[in-house]
Design an enzyme around this catalytic site. Structure first.
Site, PDB file in Angstrom:
ATOM      1  N   THR A  59       8.314   0.038   5.771  1.00  0.00           N
ATOM      2  CA  THR A  59       7.254  -0.956   5.928  1.00  0.00           C
ATOM      3  C   THR A  59       6.513  -1.396   4.710  1.00  0.00           C
ATOM      4  OG1 THR A  59       5.514   0.427   5.622  1.00  0.00           O
ATOM      5  CG2 THR A  59       6.375   0.449   7.706  1.00  0.00           C
ATOM      6  N   HIS A  69       0.791  -1.236   0.000  1.00  0.00           N
ATOM      7  CA  HIS A  69       0.000   0.000   0.000  1.00  0.00           C
ATOM      8  C   HIS A  69       0.824   1.287   0.000  1.00  0.00           C
ATOM      9  CE1 HIS A  69      -0.253   0.344   4.712  1.00  0.00           C
ATOM     10  NE2 HIS A  69       0.903  -0.127   4.321  1.00  0.00           N
ATOM     11  N   HIS A  70       2.165   1.190  -0.035  1.00  0.00           N
ATOM     12  CA  HIS A  70       2.982   2.395  -0.149  1.00  0.00           C
ATOM     13  C   HIS A  70       3.379   2.697  -1.592  1.00  0.00           C
ATOM     14  CE1 HIS A  70       3.124   2.648   4.122  1.00  0.00           C
ATOM     15  NE2 HIS A  70       3.849   1.562   4.273  1.00  0.00           N
ATOM     16  N   CYS A  71       3.057   1.802  -2.501  1.00  0.00           N
ATOM     17  CA  CYS A  71       3.443   2.006  -3.894  1.00  0.00           C
ATOM     18  C   CYS A  71       2.295   2.637  -4.678  1.00  0.00           C
ATOM     19  CB  CYS A  71       3.829   0.676  -4.541  1.00  0.00           C
ATOM     20  SG  CYS A  71       4.517   0.873  -6.198  1.00  0.00           S
ATOM     21  N   ASN A  92      -0.313   5.340   1.770  1.00  0.00           N
ATOM     22  CA  ASN A  92      -0.175   6.520   0.906  1.00  0.00           C
ATOM     23  C   ASN A  92      -0.117   6.187  -0.575  1.00  0.00           C
ATOM     24  OD1 ASN A  92       2.431   5.367   1.525  1.00  0.00           O
ATOM     25  ND2 ASN A  92       3.393   7.216   0.703  1.00  0.00           N
TER      26      ASN A  92
END
Length: 367
Positions: free
Chosen positions: A366, A153-155, A197
């Site tokens: 993370t 979910h950070h990509c 993000n």
């Protein structure tokens, strides 16, 4: 992600093997042994347990919930699949070992030839990404699905980070919007300890996607720009414990699903909320994690909305056992499993004889 981009994506829709046919004997649980990252011990330089996905499967087999023949084998996402969301420029940047070392936070990768980095690090992540996309379609057809990996979910479309090289959540939702009739609204419930993000940046201008994100406000990534995409933001303090946490999960997940009725729920079920996690900073017990997942699945079931779960972050050796225990609890509660499929109708994915798809506060951050 704008509707203009969405429409352009539809014009350039490609042939993919990720929406192949799956037999009815398979549970909508997606996995492949290639999920696990092992390469000369370098994976141990990040606190992430890069073999946790295989351990989850082993525990589920020991409990006789699954076998090799009744789960779905994930396929690797191809470059064409990835280009549904990612820019060509970003994918080309992944051909530099320095870039991959930065995203995965494993510095020695800088010194390895990129063909090894592709094979030993990025291929497992592409296979997990393919698994999430496959599980999204399975969730629509079966009412629920679990990818034992994924949750990067950070990509976003043009930027990786926090061990996330591919935007599997964004890809899954875009595939559904473009290819599955009747899927036009999605809700992301992101309960990883870190702010999601990546998908937030991707869906910032897309009113079809409702994002609920509940995270430790003091840790990575602290992306203020991405926070503008969150429709229901729940920021937690250091050391939040079970009672307060579960109360907020129930209150806000119910609120999110009451505010907008989606056609699909993507549930990012990170276990880095566990007490003692080196990156999460929260104090949730194993029992609290099991109960959290049950709350979210019950909310989906009560409304008859398909739900896809991905496992995302979680950095302790005991994380795999907790994920397995949670899946077993969902089965015991009748929220997943063969009995949960009764009355769902026949799946458009159903055909074939095998469970493989046919063609058609730390220096670490993370997932």
């Amino acid at each position: 992600m704008s509707h203009k981009l969405d429409n352009e994506g539809k014009k350039s829709s490609h042939c993919t093997e990720l929406y192949g046919s799956i037999p009815p004997t398979c549970l909508p649980i997606v996995y492949h042994p290639d999920y696990n990252i092992t390469f000369m011990g370098l994976e141990k330089l990040h606190p992430f347990d890069a073999g946790k996905w295989g351990k989850v499967i082993r525990f589920l087999k020991e409990e006789q919930f699954i076998t090799d023949s009744n789960i779905v084998e994930a396929r690797e996402a191809t470059e064409e699949d990835l280009l549904v969301v990612h820019t060509k420029r970003y994918l080309n940047r992944l051909k530099w070992s320095l870039v991959v070392a930065t995203i995965t936070e494993i510095p020695p990768l800088v010194f390895l030839p990129n063909f090894l980095v592709q094979r030993k690090v990025l291929r497992p992540l592409r296979t997990q990404t393919g698994g999430t996309i496959m599980a999204g379609k399975l969730a629509v057809d079966r009412g629920w699905a679990i990818n034992i990996g994924g949750g990067f979910h950070h990509c976003s479309s043009d930027r990786g980070g926090g061990f996330c090289a591919y935007a599997d959540i964004t890809l899954t939702i875009k595939f559904l919007f473009e290819r599955v009739e009747g899927i036009s609204r999605a809700t992301i419930i992101d309960l990883d300890a870190h702010q999601g993000n990546g998908h937030e940046r991707d869906f910032l201008d897309d009113g079809r996607v409702f994002i609920m994100d509940m995270y430790n406000r003091y840790i990575y990534p602290g992306d203020g720009y991405a926070k503008k995409a969150i429709k229901k933001k729940v920021e937690l303090d250091w050391g939040t414990e079970d009672s307060e946490y579960l109360q907020k999960v129930e209150l806000h997940s119910e609120g999110a699903l009451n505010e907008v009725r989606p056609d699909i729920i993507v549930y990012n079920a990170g276990t880095d909320i566990l007490d003692g996690d080196p990156l999460g900073g929260l104090c949730i017990s194993p029992q609290g994690i099991v109960k959290r997942d049950e709350i979210v699945f019950r909310a989906a079931r009560r409304r008859g909305v398909p739900i896809l779960m991905v496992t995302s972050g979680g950095y302790q050796k005991k994380t795999a056992r907790i994920i397995a225990d949670s899946i077993l609890n969902l089965q015991q509660q009748g929220l997943i499993g063969a009995e949960a499929l009764e009355g769902e109708g026949s799946s458009s994915l159903v055909s074939g004889m095998m469970c493989t798809s046919g063609s058609a506060g730390s220096r670490f951050t993370t997932v």
